[in-house]
Design a protein around this motif. Structure first.
Motif, mmCIF file in Angstrom:
data_model
loop_
_atom_site.group_PDB
_atom_site.id
_atom_site.type_symbol
_atom_site.label_atom_id
_atom_site.label_comp_id
_atom_site.label_asym_id
_atom_site.label_seq_id
_atom_site.Cartn_x
_atom_site.Cartn_y
_atom_site.Cartn_z
ATOM 1 N N GLU A 69 27.907 12.719 108.230
ATOM 2 C CA GLU A 69 28.678 12.214 107.107
ATOM 3 C C GLU A 69 27.756 11.728 105.988
ATOM 4 O OE1 GLU A 69 31.370 9.030 108.054
ATOM 5 O OE2 GLU A 69 32.034 9.022 105.957
ATOM 6 N N ASP A 70 26.726 10.980 106.363
ATOM 7 C CA ASP A 70 25.768 10.498 105.364
ATOM 8 C C ASP A 70 25.092 11.672 104.668
ATOM 9 O OD1 ASP A 70 26.410 7.995 106.039
ATOM 10 O OD2 ASP A 70 24.542 7.521 107.103
ATOM 11 N N ASP A 71 24.729 12.664 105.462
ATOM 12 C CA ASP A 71 24.072 13.842 104.913
ATOM 13 C C ASP A 71 24.990 14.530 103.903
ATOM 14 O OD1 ASP A 71 21.912 15.824 104.940
ATOM 15 O OD2 ASP A 71 23.453 17.147 105.790
ATOM 16 N N TYR A 72 26.268 14.633 104.296
ATOM 17 C CA TYR A 72 27.254 15.264 103.425
ATOM 18 C C TYR A 72 27.388 14.493 102.116
ATOM 19 C CZ TYR A 72 31.758 16.886 101.682
ATOM 20 O OH TYR A 72 32.758 17.371 100.890
ATOM 21 N N ILE A 73 27.482 13.180 102.219
ATOM 22 C CA ILE A 73 27.651 12.336 101.026
ATOM 23 C C ILE A 73 26.482 12.535 100.059
ATOM 24 C CG2 ILE A 73 27.668 9.939 100.190
ATOM 25 C CD1 ILE A 73 29.276 9.243 102.755
ATOM 26 N N LEU A 74 25.278 12.514 100.622
ATOM 27 C CA LEU A 74 24.085 12.674 99.799
ATOM 28 C C LEU A 74 24.075 14.041 99.101
ATOM 29 C CD1 LEU A 74 21.992 10.628 99.314
ATOM 30 C CD2 LEU A 74 20.593 11.569 101.143
ATOM 31 N N ARG A 75 24.446 15.072 99.855
ATOM 32 C CA ARG A 75 24.465 16.407 99.259
ATOM 33 C C ARG A 75 25.530 16.530 98.174
ATOM 34 N NH1 ARG A 75 25.899 20.398 102.439
ATOM 35 N NH2 ARG A 75 26.172 19.168 104.322
ATOM 36 N N ARG A 76 26.656 15.845 98.401
ATOM 37 C CA ARG A 76 27.732 15.893 97.397
ATOM 38 C C ARG A 76 27.309 15.187 96.102
ATOM 39 N NH1 ARG A 76 29.970 19.791 97.306
ATOM 40 N NH2 ARG A 76 30.479 18.952 95.305
ATOM 41 N N ILE A 77 26.564 14.095 96.238
ATOM 42 C CA ILE A 77 26.115 13.377 95.033
ATOM 43 C C ILE A 77 25.255 14.319 94.183
ATOM 44 C CG2 ILE A 77 24.649 11.515 94.153
ATOM 45 C CD1 ILE A 77 25.550 9.843 96.578
ATOM 46 N N VAL A 78 24.250 14.895 94.816
ATOM 47 C CA VAL A 78 23.354 15.790 94.085
ATOM 48 C C VAL A 78 24.127 17.004 93.558
ATOM 49 C CG1 VAL A 78 21.298 17.248 94.268
ATOM 50 C CG2 VAL A 78 21.336 15.032 95.412
ATOM 51 N N GLY A 79 24.992 17.581 94.400
ATOM 52 C CA GLY A 79 25.775 18.754 94.008
ATOM 53 C C GLY A 79 26.671 18.481 92.820
ATOM 54 N N ASN A 80 27.325 17.323 92.833
ATOM 55 C CA ASN A 80 28.227 16.998 91.721
ATOM 56 C C ASN A 80 27.467 16.756 90.426
ATOM 57 O OD1 ASN A 80 31.048 17.018 92.529
ATOM 58 N ND2 ASN A 80 30.419 15.521 94.043
ATOM 59 N N ILE A 81 26.290 16.160 90.532
ATOM 60 C CA ILE A 81 25.490 15.959 89.325
ATOM 61 C C ILE A 81 25.066 17.316 88.766
ATOM 62 C CG2 ILE A 81 23.354 15.008 88.366
ATOM 63 C CD1 ILE A 81 23.617 12.684 90.353
ATOM 64 N N ASP A 82 24.603 18.205 89.652
ATOM 65 C CA ASP A 82 24.221 19.557 89.209
ATOM 66 C C ASP A 82 25.377 20.244 88.501
ATOM 67 O OD1 ASP A 82 21.653 19.495 90.106
ATOM 68 O OD2 ASP A 82 22.073 20.462 92.033
ATOM 69 N N GLN A 83 26.579 20.123 89.083
ATOM 70 C CA GLN A 83 27.745 20.777 88.510
ATOM 71 C C GLN A 83 28.075 20.201 87.123
ATOM 72 O OE1 GLN A 83 31.222 20.464 90.929
ATOM 73 N NE2 GLN A 83 32.359 21.937 89.663
ATOM 74 N N SER A 84 27.946 18.870 87.003
ATOM 75 C CA SER A 84 28.231 18.251 85.706
ATOM 76 C C SER A 84 27.239 18.722 84.650
ATOM 77 C CB SER A 84 28.149 16.730 85.801
ATOM 78 O OG SER A 84 28.928 16.274 86.868
ATOM 79 N N ILE A 85 25.970 18.830 85.041
ATOM 80 C CA ILE A 85 24.958 19.281 84.084
ATOM 81 C C ILE A 85 25.270 20.704 83.628
ATOM 82 C CG2 ILE A 85 22.518 19.950 83.835
ATOM 83 C CD1 ILE A 85 21.795 17.510 85.565
ATOM 84 N N SER A 86 25.682 21.557 84.566
ATOM 85 C CA SER A 86 25.943 22.932 84.167
ATOM 86 C C SER A 86 27.203 23.027 83.296
ATOM 87 C CB SER A 86 25.956 23.839 85.396
ATOM 88 O OG SER A 86 27.187 24.447 85.576
ATOM 89 N N MET A 87 28.206 22.165 83.549
ATOM 90 C CA MET A 87 29.392 22.148 82.685
ATOM 91 C C MET A 87 29.035 21.703 81.269
ATOM 92 S SD MET A 87 32.285 20.610 85.220
ATOM 93 C CE MET A 87 33.789 20.778 84.285
ATOM 94 N N ILE A 88 28.161 20.711 81.190
ATOM 95 C CA ILE A 88 27.757 20.207 79.877
ATOM 96 C C ILE A 88 26.987 21.282 79.114
ATOM 97 C CG2 ILE A 88 26.272 18.501 78.738
ATOM 98 C CD1 ILE A 88 27.771 16.569 80.084
ATOM 99 N N ASP A 89 26.128 22.018 79.826
ATOM 100 C CA ASP A 89 25.410 23.119 79.176
ATOM 101 C C ASP A 89 26.388 24.143 78.616
ATOM 102 O OD1 ASP A 89 22.905 22.092 79.587
ATOM 103 O OD2 ASP A 89 22.561 23.174 81.470
#
Ligand SMILES: Nc1ncnc2c1ncn2[C@@H]1O[C@H](COP(=O)(O)OP(=O)(O)OP(=O)(O)O)[C@@H](O)[C@H]1O
Ligand SMILES: [Mg+2]
Length: 229
Positions: free
Chosen positions: A41-61
């Motif tokens: 669960e912790d691993d998943y949470i950490l990956r989701r944080i990074v993944g969501n930030i990546d997704q936001s950056i690509s949307m902004i681009d």
């Protein structure tokens, strides 16, 4: 609408640096805590944080690109479509993507267009990227047809991919919209801006776009442009 476009540009631009900072910190946290992680669960949470930030950056681009397209004037010149299509295919094959076989067939000698070269490249790139992204199996076949009708050029770009469900079809040109099953599985990745950019570019050139598709039966993008002699 100019004001709204400026607003979108400013906001997306200003969001970029805090997001990049957040991404830097998230990567650091991920690295430092990796060995202390005990649960999935912790691993998943950490990956989701990074993944969501990546997704936001690509949307902004994507938003920045969209607003740039809205504010800069067209530079009209004669553009040979055959060349643009060949360049795309060559680039794709140069990347040696062994999993995917791309074939682009041109049925009719394509006309020379009076358009902004950079934007037309962007337009075809977005359409071809979709054909590749939403493929069925590993053989991607794209068929391009053209005809001149009542002073307008009509181009159709057909792929052999997964197609689009009837209920999604009316929405795919809307910003951030993705087909329900694509959105649910979060794969393949994307932000739902590609076709909005295509629509904006074609309309800036006095043209229009229409999409025909059925689930599992491929997709055809139809573009119409004024024809100058
Ligand atoms: N050739 C295609 N075959 C099947 N579905 C497609 C095709 N092109 C678009 N779609 C559907 O329409 C949606 C919107 O496409 P669009 O290109 O605007 O966004 P995207 O591909 O999701 O993200 P991106 O902004 O990276 O292009 C896609 O998510 C997909 O569901
Ligand atoms: Mg796309």
């Amino acid at each position: 609408n100019k004001e709204l476009e400026d607003f979108v540009h400013t906001v997306s631009h200003d969001l970029k640096s805090p997001l990049h900072a957040a991404k830097g910190f998230a990567d650091m946290v991920k690295e430092q805590f990796q060995q202390h992680i005990k649960s999935d669960e912790d691993d998943y949470i950490l990956r989701r944080i990074v993944g969501n930030i990546d997704q936001s950056i690509s949307m902004i681009d994507d938003l920045l690109l969209l607003s740039r397209i809205g504010t800069q004037e067209l530079k009209i010149e004669e553009v040979d479509l055959n060349e643009i299509i060949q360049d795309y295919a060559e680039q794709f094959n140069a990347l040696k993507n062994e999993k995917i076989k791309l074939e682009i067939d041109i049925n009719e000698k394509l006309p020379v267009l009076h358009v902004d070269r950079g934007r037309i490249i962007q337009l075809f790139t977005n359409i071809f990227n979709n054909a590749i992204k939403y493929r069925r199996g590993k053989d991607v076949k794209i068929i391009i047809d053209s005809e001149v009708l009542n002073g307008r050029i009509r181009l159709s770009i057909e792929d052999n991919g997964i197609g689009i469900d009837e209920k999604d079809l009316p929405n795919v040109l809307n910003i951030f919209y993705r087909a329900v099953k694509v959105e649910k599985s979060r794969s393949p990745e994307g932000s739902g801006v590609g076709l909005t950019i295509v629509k904006k570019i074609i309309e800036q050139h006095g043209g229009s776009i229409d999409i025909k598709s059925k689930a599992n039966a491929g997709t055809t993008v139809i573009l119409e442009l004024p024809h100058y002699h």
